[in-house]
Design a protein around this motif. Structure first.
Motif, PDB file in Angstrom:
ATOM      1  N   PRO A   8       0.814  -1.115   0.014  1.00 14.90           N
ATOM      2  CA  PRO A   8      -0.040  -0.060   0.015  1.00 14.90           C
ATOM      3  C   PRO A   8       0.788   1.186  -0.063  1.00 14.90           C
ATOM      4  O   PRO A   8       0.696   2.207   0.780  1.00 14.90           O
ATOM      5  CB  PRO A   8      -0.682  -0.273   1.312  1.00 14.90           C
ATOM      6  CG  PRO A   8       0.091  -0.844   2.187  1.00 14.90           C
ATOM      7  CD  PRO A   8       0.978  -1.928   1.257  1.00 14.90           C
ATOM      8  N   VAL A   9       1.679   1.414  -1.048  1.00 14.60           N
ATOM      9  CA  VAL A   9       2.572   2.537  -0.976  1.00 14.60           C
ATOM     10  C   VAL A   9       2.815   2.820  -2.478  1.00 14.60           C
ATOM     11  O   VAL A   9       2.961   1.825  -3.379  1.00 14.60           O
ATOM     12  CB  VAL A   9       4.308   1.879  -0.531  1.00 14.60           C
ATOM     13  CG1 VAL A   9       5.348   2.927  -0.646  1.00 14.60           C
ATOM     14  CG2 VAL A   9       4.259   1.535   0.905  1.00 14.60           C
ATOM     15  N   SER A  10       2.732   4.106  -2.898  1.00 12.71           N
ATOM     16  CA  SER A  10       3.012   4.540  -4.133  1.00 12.71           C
ATOM     17  C   SER A  10       4.175   4.095  -4.892  1.00 12.71           C
ATOM     18  O   SER A  10       5.233   4.083  -4.082  1.00 12.71           O
ATOM     19  CB  SER A  10       2.770   6.117  -4.086  1.00 12.71           C
ATOM     20  OG  SER A  10       1.465   6.584  -3.437  1.00 12.71           O
ATOM     21  N   GLY A  11       3.977   3.757  -5.996  1.00 11.94           N
ATOM     22  CA  GLY A  11       4.990   3.152  -6.732  1.00 11.94           C
ATOM     23  C   GLY A  11       5.342   1.906  -6.857  1.00 11.94           C
ATOM     24  O   GLY A  11       6.333   1.392  -7.556  1.00 11.94           O
ATOM     25  N   TYR A  12       4.870   1.086  -5.845  1.00 14.31           N
ATOM     26  CA  TYR A  12       5.042  -0.306  -5.747  1.00 14.31           C
ATOM     27  C   TYR A  12       4.034  -1.084  -6.467  1.00 14.31           C
ATOM     28  O   TYR A  12       2.838  -0.654  -6.096  1.00 14.31           O
ATOM     29  CB  TYR A  12       5.122  -0.877  -4.474  1.00 14.31           C
ATOM     30  CG  TYR A  12       6.467  -0.640  -3.561  1.00 14.31           C
ATOM     31  CD1 TYR A  12       7.569  -1.296  -3.530  1.00 14.31           C
ATOM     32  CD2 TYR A  12       6.788   0.599  -3.133  1.00 14.31           C
ATOM     33  CE1 TYR A  12       8.830  -0.927  -3.301  1.00 14.31           C
ATOM     34  CE2 TYR A  12       7.893   1.040  -2.792  1.00 14.31           C
ATOM     35  CZ  TYR A  12       9.303   0.050  -2.548  1.00 14.31           C
ATOM     36  OH  TYR A  12      10.308   0.559  -2.165  1.00 14.31           O
ATOM     37  N   ARG A  13       4.330  -2.004  -7.352  1.00 17.17           N
ATOM     38  CA  ARG A  13       3.230  -2.671  -7.932  1.00 17.17           C
ATOM     39  C   ARG A  13       3.044  -4.016  -7.409  1.00 17.17           C
ATOM     40  O   ARG A  13       4.016  -4.424  -6.645  1.00 17.17           O
ATOM     41  CB  ARG A  13       3.779  -2.767  -9.389  1.00 17.17           C
ATOM     42  CG  ARG A  13       5.078  -3.737  -9.513  1.00 17.17           C
ATOM     43  CD  ARG A  13       5.409  -3.707 -11.150  1.00 17.17           C
ATOM     44  NE  ARG A  13       6.940  -4.151 -11.084  1.00 17.17           N
ATOM     45  CZ  ARG A  13       7.266  -5.436 -10.928  1.00 17.17           C
ATOM     46  NH1 ARG A  13       6.489  -6.178 -10.599  1.00 17.17           N
ATOM     47  NH2 ARG A  13       8.656  -6.089 -10.841  1.00 17.17           N
ATOM     48  N   PRO A  14       2.027  -4.956  -7.591  1.00 13.82           N
ATOM     49  CA  PRO A  14       2.005  -6.165  -7.021  1.00 13.82           C
ATOM     50  C   PRO A  14       3.224  -7.109  -7.477  1.00 13.82           C
ATOM     51  O   PRO A  14       3.737  -6.777  -8.621  1.00 13.82           O
ATOM     52  CB  PRO A  14       0.730  -6.581  -7.900  1.00 13.82           C
ATOM     53  CG  PRO A  14      -0.105  -5.512  -8.119  1.00 13.82           C
ATOM     54  CD  PRO A  14       0.945  -4.535  -8.520  1.00 13.82           C
ATOM     55  N   GLN A  15       3.390  -8.150  -6.464  1.00 13.63           N
ATOM     56  CA  GLN A  15       4.681  -8.869  -6.617  1.00 13.63           C
ATOM     57  C   GLN A  15       4.263 -10.205  -6.700  1.00 13.63           C
ATOM     58  O   GLN A  15       3.171 -10.800  -5.963  1.00 13.63           O
ATOM     59  CB  GLN A  15       5.460  -8.647  -5.548  1.00 13.63           C
ATOM     60  CG  GLN A  15       6.189  -6.988  -5.551  1.00 13.63           C
ATOM     61  CD  GLN A  15       7.069  -6.719  -6.653  1.00 13.63           C
ATOM     62  OE1 GLN A  15       7.881  -7.688  -7.023  1.00 13.63           O
ATOM     63  NE2 GLN A  15       6.798  -5.457  -7.019  1.00 13.63           N
ATOM     64  N   SER A  16       5.302 -11.069  -7.271  1.00 14.90           N
ATOM     65  CA  SER A  16       4.989 -12.527  -7.308  1.00 14.90           C
ATOM     66  C   SER A  16       5.370 -13.041  -6.050  1.00 14.90           C
ATOM     67  O   SER A  16       6.204 -12.432  -5.364  1.00 14.90           O
ATOM     68  CB  SER A  16       5.758 -13.046  -8.448  1.00 14.90           C
ATOM     69  OG  SER A  16       7.161 -12.984  -8.294  1.00 14.90           O
TER      70      SER A  16
END
Length: 87
Positions: A8-16
């Motif tokens: 829930p931080v701007s700039g971070y996308r979902p991760q595998s």
């Protein structure tokens, strides 16, 4: 490869899950090294260990692991209010 929820931080996308597991592994390795430094520091200021270099080692390890984790998660720059919208 399943995607996990993004941070829930701007700039971070979902991760595998593989990426999450890898970064969690790196965090554990980092913590083990930092605890070794803590043990060396807890022996008190003595000629045995140079406290200044222990502090430098700690900072450099933290920076190195942060860079390693960013290499895996690949956060992006964020848009700010007032930025032009892409066409």
């Amino acid at each position: 490869m399943q995607k996990a929820e993004g941070l829930p931080v701007s700039g971070y996308r979902p991760q595998s899950q593989d990426n999450i597991d890898l970064v969690n592994h790196f965090k554990a390795v980092e913590e083990q090294l930092l605890r070794h430094i803590d043990v060396m520091r807890d022996r008190g200021p003595s000629p045995q260990y140079d406290q200044r270099w222990l502090s430098i080692a700690q900072t450099q390890l933290e920076q190195g692991f942060m860079a390693l984790n960013r290499a895996v998660f690949q956060p992006s720059r964020v848009r700010l209010p007032g930025d032009e919208k892409p066409e």
